[in-house]
Design a protein around this motif. Structure first.
Motif, short mmCIF file in Angstrom:
data_model
loop_
_atom_site.label_atom_id
_atom_site.label_comp_id
_atom_site.label_asym_id
_atom_site.label_seq_id
_atom_site.Cartn_x
_atom_site.Cartn_y
_atom_site.Cartn_z
N LEU A 109 0.82 -1.21 0.00
CA LEU A 109 0.00 0.00 0.00
C LEU A 109 0.85 1.26 0.00
CD1 LEU A 109 -2.83 -1.08 2.47
CD2 LEU A 109 -2.64 -1.46 0.01
N PHE A 110 2.07 1.16 0.51
CA PHE A 110 2.98 2.31 0.46
C PHE A 110 3.78 2.21 -0.83
CE2 PHE A 110 2.21 2.11 5.05
CZ PHE A 110 1.88 3.44 5.30
N SER A 111 3.18 2.64 -1.92
CA SER A 111 3.80 2.55 -3.22
C SER A 111 3.89 3.95 -3.82
CB SER A 111 2.97 1.65 -4.16
OG SER A 111 1.67 2.16 -4.32
N PRO A 112 4.76 4.13 -4.82
CA PRO A 112 4.86 5.47 -5.43
C PRO A 112 3.57 5.96 -6.05
CG PRO A 112 6.74 4.09 -6.05
CD PRO A 112 5.76 3.19 -5.35
N ALA A 113 2.63 5.02 -6.37
CA ALA A 113 1.37 5.47 -6.98
C ALA A 113 0.44 6.15 -6.00
CB ALA A 113 0.66 4.26 -7.62
N ILE A 114 0.64 5.95 -4.70
CA ILE A 114 -0.23 6.54 -3.67
C ILE A 114 0.60 7.55 -2.89
CG2 ILE A 114 -1.72 6.07 -1.70
CD1 ILE A 114 -2.07 3.27 -2.72
N THR A 115 0.38 8.80 -3.13
CA THR A 115 1.16 9.86 -2.48
C THR A 115 0.34 10.67 -1.50
OG1 THR A 115 0.69 11.33 -4.35
CG2 THR A 115 2.71 10.04 -4.45
N THR A 116 -1.00 10.55 -1.49
CA THR A 116 -1.85 11.30 -0.59
C THR A 116 -2.74 10.34 0.18
OG1 THR A 116 -3.56 11.59 -2.27
CG2 THR A 116 -1.82 13.25 -2.19
N ASP A 117 -3.51 10.90 1.12
CA ASP A 117 -4.42 10.10 1.93
C ASP A 117 -5.80 9.95 1.29
OD1 ASP A 117 -2.41 9.90 3.75
OD2 ASP A 117 -3.08 11.59 4.96
N GLU A 118 -5.98 10.45 0.10
CA GLU A 118 -7.28 10.33 -0.56
C GLU A 118 -7.53 8.87 -0.96
OE1 GLU A 118 -7.49 13.01 -3.77
OE2 GLU A 118 -7.20 14.80 -2.55
N ARG A 119 -8.79 8.59 -1.21
CA ARG A 119 -9.19 7.23 -1.59
C ARG A 119 -8.73 6.91 -3.01
NH1 ARG A 119 -14.14 5.30 -3.89
NH2 ARG A 119 -14.67 3.16 -3.24
N HIS A 120 -8.02 5.77 -3.14
CA HIS A 120 -7.53 5.32 -4.43
C HIS A 120 -8.03 3.90 -4.66
CE1 HIS A 120 -4.58 8.63 -5.05
NE2 HIS A 120 -4.56 8.63 -3.73
N ILE A 121 -8.37 3.62 -5.91
CA ILE A 121 -8.81 2.28 -6.30
C ILE A 121 -7.65 1.57 -6.98
CG2 ILE A 121 -10.46 0.94 -7.63
CD1 ILE A 121 -11.73 2.37 -5.32
N LEU A 122 -7.24 0.45 -6.41
CA LEU A 122 -6.19 -0.37 -7.00
C LEU A 122 -6.81 -1.65 -7.51
CD1 LEU A 122 -3.18 -0.02 -4.53
CD2 LEU A 122 -3.62 1.22 -6.66
N PRO A 123 -6.59 -2.02 -8.78
CA PRO A 123 -7.15 -3.27 -9.29
C PRO A 123 -6.61 -4.47 -8.52
CG PRO A 123 -6.38 -1.87 -11.08
CD PRO A 123 -5.90 -1.24 -9.81
N GLY A 124 -7.51 -5.36 -8.11
CA GLY A 124 -7.13 -6.55 -7.36
C GLY A 124 -6.89 -6.32 -5.90
N THR A 125 -6.95 -5.08 -5.42
CA THR A 125 -6.72 -4.77 -4.01
C THR A 125 -7.93 -4.13 -3.37
OG1 THR A 125 -4.36 -4.50 -4.44
CG2 THR A 125 -5.21 -3.53 -2.42
N GLY A 126 -8.58 -3.21 -4.03
CA GLY A 126 -9.72 -2.52 -3.47
C GLY A 126 -9.45 -1.03 -3.36
N ALA A 127 -10.19 -0.39 -2.47
CA ALA A 127 -10.02 1.03 -2.22
C ALA A 127 -9.01 1.21 -1.09
CB ALA A 127 -11.35 1.68 -1.86
N VAL A 128 -7.97 1.99 -1.35
CA VAL A 128 -6.91 2.24 -0.37
C VAL A 128 -7.14 3.62 0.24
CG1 VAL A 128 -4.43 2.44 0.01
CG2 VAL A 128 -5.32 0.81 -1.66
N ILE A 129 -7.22 3.65 1.56
CA ILE A 129 -7.38 4.89 2.30
C ILE A 129 -6.21 5.03 3.24
CG2 ILE A 129 -9.89 4.89 2.10
CD1 ILE A 129 -10.03 3.76 4.92
N GLY A 130 -5.97 6.27 3.70
CA GLY A 130 -4.82 6.50 4.57
C GLY A 130 -5.03 7.66 5.51
N TRP A 131 -4.08 7.75 6.42
CA TRP A 131 -4.08 8.83 7.42
C TRP A 131 -2.64 9.16 7.75
CZ3 TRP A 131 -1.97 8.67 12.35
CH2 TRP A 131 -2.23 9.78 13.17
#
Length: 513
Positions: free
Chosen positions: A44-66
């Motif tokens: 989940l800590f990948s270069p494609a996710i740089t903010t805490d906003e909701r992201h959809i990853l294929p095969g993983t689901g919706a990734v959220i953060g804080w």
């Protein structure tokens, strides 16, 4: 729920109450398979996710953060309500106090304690400290079927998101139903954000033609003593405390269609995970459909095992710069790169003084194997005596290397030089021939002729002619002769007949006349 579950308890109970009052029996439902879709093991800590906003990853689901370094959001509920009314039409402007929201769920008197699935056997490794980013960071993957109710940003962003969600959840419903649900949800967002909630979601499923709903909340709250009824579990991100219980959630009279307050039964699960900065990550799932608890509990367990936590660990040790290399010495001007490493010439050794020759007679030592006849003859002054054979009649012959008789090399070294030609043993002449291969007259010294047997082999008796008893009467014991049977006499030894002597030729007479 006492202790540090009050914040998430209020948010989930409020979402359940609003959903039961304004969404029950209307709107569009998702298939049940969308909740049980297996999630992958993508970091989940990948270069494609740089903010805490909701992201959809294929095969993983919706990734959220804080992130702990994020600034607390400003109140935007009232402004978002006005933006929604401007777009969906005029209507009453609700407030949280007027609707008696938020509500709190209480433990059910019976307390059936729904079961919670055990941890799966596969556990990925825990994430290591991340010294490259300040503060604590949290990432988790949730099923994409949960509609988020909170978004970062100002009032315009919140109003646009709730209008879009209302059109999806209440597809086919009247416009007033979408307006009422969007304005009531916007009025409760400020209280949820103040409680430390960074995600609140709603799930609506179709289970064999029956409606089923659930709510999911994730928040970061101050650390406190966990509930006494909770049990400890081990998650990939670290130890956690999980509490599962049955509750009763009130629905305010201002939200019900008949104007009466009522209670609904819910099943909830709360997970508390300590963070490195003395805070606690709280996740809670609640559903008013207790008969579907096993389905939601399995999804909640998958969410817990997807949590990843990163924090600034100790700074890495400073890298020690490599010491500067010493300059390489320049070669001399007369250095030849193909001649090897130049060396300083050594001074020549002084000549050694030779000892005077000894006048005492020499004795034959144990290692002197040269016979006296082949020793060098010297004079009394130490000079070599002249060789009497060195005369014009006997000129000195040059010394040559002679091959070893055994064919093992030259005498100067073992295996050195070329090998001597191999000599074959002489072939003996045949019987009755001379050394040159010519026939000669028989001699008495010639060996006897071969007779087909070894000369020392004894003479074997000749085979007797076979006699047949055909057409002869057989002798019976009564007709046998009385005298004992004598062995037959042995035949005389075979003697070869004498060779005839050729007669002398008669003289020839020449006939005359």
């Amino acid at each position: 729920m006492p202790g540090n579950g009050d914040a998430t308890n209020q948010v989930t109970a409020t979402v359940d109450a609003v959903s039961e009052a304004l969404l029950s029996g209307r709107g569009w439902l998702h298939p049940a398979a969308s909740l049980t879709t297996p999630t992958g093991r993508t970091p989940l800590f990948s270069p494609a996710i740089t903010t805490d906003e909701r992201h959809i990853l294929p095969g993983t689901g919706a990734v959220i953060g804080w992130t702990s370094t994020a600034q607390p959001p400003a109140p935007v509920g009232a402004a978002a309500v006005r933006r929604i009314l401007e777009r969906l039409g005029p209507g009453p402007e609700p407030t949280a106090d007027a609707l008696h929201l938020p509500v709190t769920a209480e433990p059910a008197p019976a307390d059936p304690r729904p079961a919670f699935p055990r941890s799966p056997p596969h556990r990925p490794p825990r994430p290591a400290p991340d010294p490259g980013h300040p503060g604590v960071r949290v990432r988790l993957a949730i099923p994409a079927v949960f509609h988020p109710l909170l978004v970062p940003g100002d009032a315009d962003a919140l109003a646009a998101h709730l209008i879009e969600t209302a059109e999806e959840v209440l597809a086919g419903a009247p416009g007033t139903a979408r307006r009422d649900w969007a304005t009531v949800t916007a009025a409760t967002t400020d209280a949820a954000r103040a409680a430390g909630t960074f995600f609140a979601g709603l799930c609506r499923l179709d289970l064999a033609g029956r409606e089923s709903t659930a709510s999911l909340v994730a928040a970061v709250i101050p650390a406190a003593e966990p509930p006494t009824e909770a049990r400890e579990v081990e998650l990939p991100c670290g130890p956690a405390t999980v509490l599962v219980e049955a509750r009763t959630t009130p629905v305010p009279a201002q939200l019900s269609t008949d104007g009466r307050r009522r209670l609904i039964g819910t099943a909830a699960a709360l997970a508390l995970i300590p963070l490195p900065d003395t805070q606690v990550l709280a996740l809670q799932l609640s559903t008013p459909h207790e008969q579907d608890w096993e389905l939601y509990a399995a999804a909640f367990a998958g969410i817990l095992h997807s949590i990843e936590i990163a924090w600034p660990g100790p700074p890495p040790p400073p890298k020690t710069p490599n010491p500067p290399r010493a300059p390489r010495p320049h070669p001399p001007a007369d250095w030849d790169p193909w001649g090897g490493t130049p060396t300083t010439p050594e001074p020549p050794n002084p000549p050694r003084a030779r000892a005077p020759p000894s006048t005492s007679p020499r004795r034959l030592g144990p290692l002197e194997l040269t016979p006296p006849s082949r020793r060098r003859q010297t004079t009394s002054s130490g000079a070599r005596a002249p060789d009497p054979r060195a005369s014009p009649a006997h000129p000195p012959q040059p010394r040559t290397h002679r091959p070893s008789p055994t064919g093992g090399g030259w005498r100067t070294g073992r295996g050195g030089g070329s090998r001597a030609p191999r000599r074959m043993p002489p072939v003996p002449p045949k019987r009755g021939t001379s050394a040159g291969g010519h026939r000669r007259a028989p001699d008495a010294r010639d060996p006897p002729p071969r007779t087909g047997r070894h000369p020392h082999q004894p003479t074997q008796p000749q085979p007797q002619p076979r006699t047949t008893t055909r057409n002869k009467p057989r002798l019976t014991p009564a007709a046998a002769p009385a005298h004992p049977t004598q062995p037959p006499p042995s035949p005389p030894p075979h003697t070869p007949p004498p060779r005839p002597t050729p007669a002398a030729p008669e003289p020839c007479s020449r006939r005359t006349g």
